[in-house]
Design an enzyme around this catalytic site. Structure first.
Site, PDB file in Angstrom:
ATOM      1  N   HIS A  57       0.836  -1.207   0.000  1.00  0.00           N
ATOM      2  CA  HIS A  57       0.000   0.000   0.000  1.00  0.00           C
ATOM      3  C   HIS A  57       0.863   1.246   0.000  1.00  0.00           C
ATOM      4  CE1 HIS A  57      -3.955   1.967   0.927  1.00  0.00           C
ATOM      5  NE2 HIS A  57      -3.098   2.968   1.100  1.00  0.00           N
ATOM      6  N   HIS A  59       1.406   5.439  -1.984  1.00  0.00           N
ATOM      7  CA  HIS A  59       0.924   6.523  -2.861  1.00  0.00           C
ATOM      8  C   HIS A  59       2.145   7.170  -3.502  1.00  0.00           C
ATOM      9  CE1 HIS A  59      -3.301   6.497  -1.397  1.00  0.00           C
ATOM     10  NE2 HIS A  59      -2.710   5.960  -0.340  1.00  0.00           N
ATOM     11  N   GLN A 152      -9.554   9.458  -5.232  1.00  0.00           N
ATOM     12  CA  GLN A 152      -9.254  10.128  -3.959  1.00  0.00           C
ATOM     13  C   GLN A 152     -10.370  11.072  -3.490  1.00  0.00           C
ATOM     14  OE1 GLN A 152      -5.865  10.721  -1.757  1.00  0.00           O
ATOM     15  NE2 GLN A 152      -7.829  10.941  -0.730  1.00  0.00           N
ATOM     16  N   HIS A 210      -9.353   1.673  -0.063  1.00  0.00           N
ATOM     17  CA  HIS A 210      -9.286   2.332   1.234  1.00  0.00           C
ATOM     18  C   HIS A 210     -10.659   2.147   1.861  1.00  0.00           C
ATOM     19  CE1 HIS A 210      -5.832   4.200  -0.650  1.00  0.00           C
ATOM     20  NE2 HIS A 210      -5.527   4.866   0.457  1.00  0.00           N
ATOM     21  N   GLU A 213     -11.357   4.214   6.789  1.00  0.00           N
ATOM     22  CA  GLU A 213     -10.169   4.858   7.353  1.00  0.00           C
ATOM     23  C   GLU A 213     -10.636   6.039   8.201  1.00  0.00           C
ATOM     24  OE1 GLU A 213      -7.259   6.267   4.566  1.00  0.00           O
ATOM     25  OE2 GLU A 213      -5.844   6.819   6.149  1.00  0.00           O
ATOM     26  N   ASP A 309       2.366   3.238   2.901  1.00  0.00           N
ATOM     27  CA  ASP A 309       1.302   4.221   2.641  1.00  0.00           C
ATOM     28  C   ASP A 309       1.852   5.547   2.135  1.00  0.00           C
ATOM     29  OD1 ASP A 309      -1.269   5.176   2.376  1.00  0.00           O
ATOM     30  OD2 ASP A 309      -1.631   5.458   4.514  1.00  0.00           O
TER      31      ASP A 309
HETATM   32 FE   FE2 Z   1      -3.563   5.034   1.473  1.00  0.00          FE
END
Ligand code: FE2
Length: 425
Positions: A57, A59, A152, A210, A213, A309
């Site tokens: 995971h 970005h 996102q 996701h 979260e 992440d």
């Molecule tokens: Fe993430």
């Protein structure tokens, strides 16, 4: 004649004195004490030879943007998303590529040779997608980069969310992502999960969403993800990332939910460094730790990985592609201190994420790709404890990175010595 023979290696499963023979980019034999001619001989001197680290995971489109255009003041997920939104109009393809390649250099040096990166599909221009597809192509000889189409700003909340995500998949992105807890309502979140899982089923793709979260104990999107996974026959192909609300749910509901997740064979990614810093920001004291229930999920038979992440971006101001640092934090937050649990933490940055990504030829058995990292440690717990130096990193049997051993020289008159930090004995 072998291409490479590694001798006197310790393996993550506890075997010692092992030889690993390599020919044509693949491991051809793993056996104790093999002697054979080879173009390259590597004496591991008892060091731990591991399959490469895998980050389930990440970005990559936002990595290394820390401070642009400003720093996250509240430290929350939501300010991070807003901050990234401020930065997006200023992004260029070249700048994203340059930063991503820079990060991949760090990854290789750290023995991290496979990354699943979410790529933001919220902007209709899809600059982030174009950039990371180019990065994927360039790093392919030395790093497996798997991309997840990630809406996102919300699949349904943002205009064009579904269309942009579909176009990203058509352009070559591998996996279907989502962010149901960021949609406008619980119902819209559930609807986004249904749409995305149906899309993945129709196109034969994996899903990595996701999910929940937040610190909201009433968030129910993991339940929906498990339901849609089962309804569409996607068992073993769907991952829920973060799942931090599970930390705050009551135990009665959690016990039902974990069983549902096991039925659906959901994969799970916890992101210890980020969960411990983003969650609990609205609490006074005691502050919730916010990481999902890793030991309980493992006990239920789920595949659980630890992810990095973020590194130096709107959500996290630290990080260096070091999966041993990730495992170190995960071990502490989840209190996974038994010998077996520490081994599980090592698996959570190697074997488990490899399974979630569906990597072929991963491992240290005959027939696997000759991809591995030699660590300055003798067993997995020691590697985590020391965030051990990656002495040598190999890809397809060829050395692609090396580091000098960590060692300090004491300059005490009474005890002149060189110091390393191995376990006693
Ligand atoms: Fe993430």
């Amino acid at each position: 004649m072998l291409d490479l023979l590694v001798s006197n290696a310790s393996l993550p499963d506890g075997r010692t004195g092992m030889s690993v023979a390599v020919r044509d980019g693949r491991i051809c034999e793993v056996t104790p004490g093999l002697q054979a001619p080879a173009h390259e001989q590597l004496d591991a001197q008892g060091g731990l030879l591991s399959p490469p680290f895998v980050d389930a995971h990440f970005h990559l489109d936002s990595a290394l943007t820390y401070g642009q255009p400003r720093v996250n003041q509240s430290g929350t997920l939501l300010e991070g998303i807003a901050l990234w939104g401020e930065l997006k109009p200023q992004l260029t393809i070249d700048a994203i590529i340059e930063r991503a390649l820079h990060y991949c250099d760090w990854a290789v040096a750290r023995g991290l040779l496979a990354i699943r990166s979410h790529v933001d599909t919220s902007q209709p221009e899809l600059l982030t997608v174009q950039a990371l597809l180019e990065v994927q192509r360039r790093v392919a000889p030395y790093l497996d980069l798997q991309l997840v189409a990630f809406p996102q700003d919300g699949l349904l909340r943002a205009p064009g969310g579904l269309d942009n995500l579909r176009r990203a998949l058509d352009m070559g992105v591998d996996v279907v992502g989502g962010i149901p807890h960021f949609e406008r309502t619980q119902a819209q979140g559930a609807e986004s999960i249904r749409l995305l899982c149906e899309l993945a089923a129709a196109q034969g793709r994996r899903v990595d969403m996701h999910c929940d979260e937040s610190d909201d104990p009433h968030s129910r999107h993991v339940e929906t993800l498990a339901f849609e996974t089962q309804r569409l026959g996607l068992q073993g192909r769907v991952t829920g990332s973060h799942l931090t609300s599970l930390h705050s749910m009551d135990n009665d509901y959690a016990s039902k939910l974990i069983a549902l997740m096991a039925e659906a064979e959901l994969g799970v990614v916890a992101n210890p460094l980020i969960n411990i810093t983003l969650q609990g920001r609205h609490d006074s004291y005691p502050k919730r730790r916010g990481m999902t229930r890793v030991p309980e999920l493992l006990a239920a038979g789920l595949c659980v990985a630890f992810g990095q992440d973020c590194v130096l971006d709107p959500w996290y101001s630290l990080g260096s592609a070091d999966m041993l640092e990730v495992a170190h934090m995960g071990l502490h937050v989840a209190q996974m201190t038994s010998q077996q649990a520490m081994r599980q933490c090592f698996d959570a940055i190697t074997r488990q994420p490899a399974q979630l990504l569906g990597l072929q030829g991963y491992g240290l058995q005959a027939g696997c790709h000759a991809d591995f990292v030699l660590l300055q440690a003798r067993h997995p717990a020691e590697a985590i404890r020391l965030r051990a130096t990656r002495l040598a990193v190999y890809r397809r049997g060829r050395r692609i990175a090396s580091s000098t051993p960590a060692q300090s020289q004491l300059e005490l008159a009474q005890r002149p010595a060189s110091v390393h930090f191995f376990d006693a004995g």
